[in-house]
Motif scaffolding. Sequence first.
Motif: not given
Length: 121
Positions: A72-78, A105-106
Amino acid sequence: MTSSPPPSSLAPDIAARLKRSADGLLPAIAQQYDTGEVLMLGWMDDEALHRTLTTGRCTYWSRSRQEYWVKGDTSGHVQYVKSVALDCDADTVLVKVDQVGAACHTGARTCFDSDVLPLGQ
């Protein structure tokens, strides 16, 4: 030449129980804590497990990039950690999480919903 694993702050009593692969890793299954939905599989070494246990966020070891990454650090999907358990052989970790957004990741909610194999073949 093989290098020794980086030093870890994982509690020695936990580290002593782990059965790691030849490269020092354990599979880590992320599961949604309230529904039981299996979200993804990542890899952890002792330090990634220590960080997961102490920060409340899932930290994995990237085999391709050879670095730690916090989900989630990059995507916000924590992934907020609710519990961590070892299986009966101490060679796999189950991390129950509260997943925010997609786990895969998809961009899919789970890594296990798009390629269901037919039974009986």
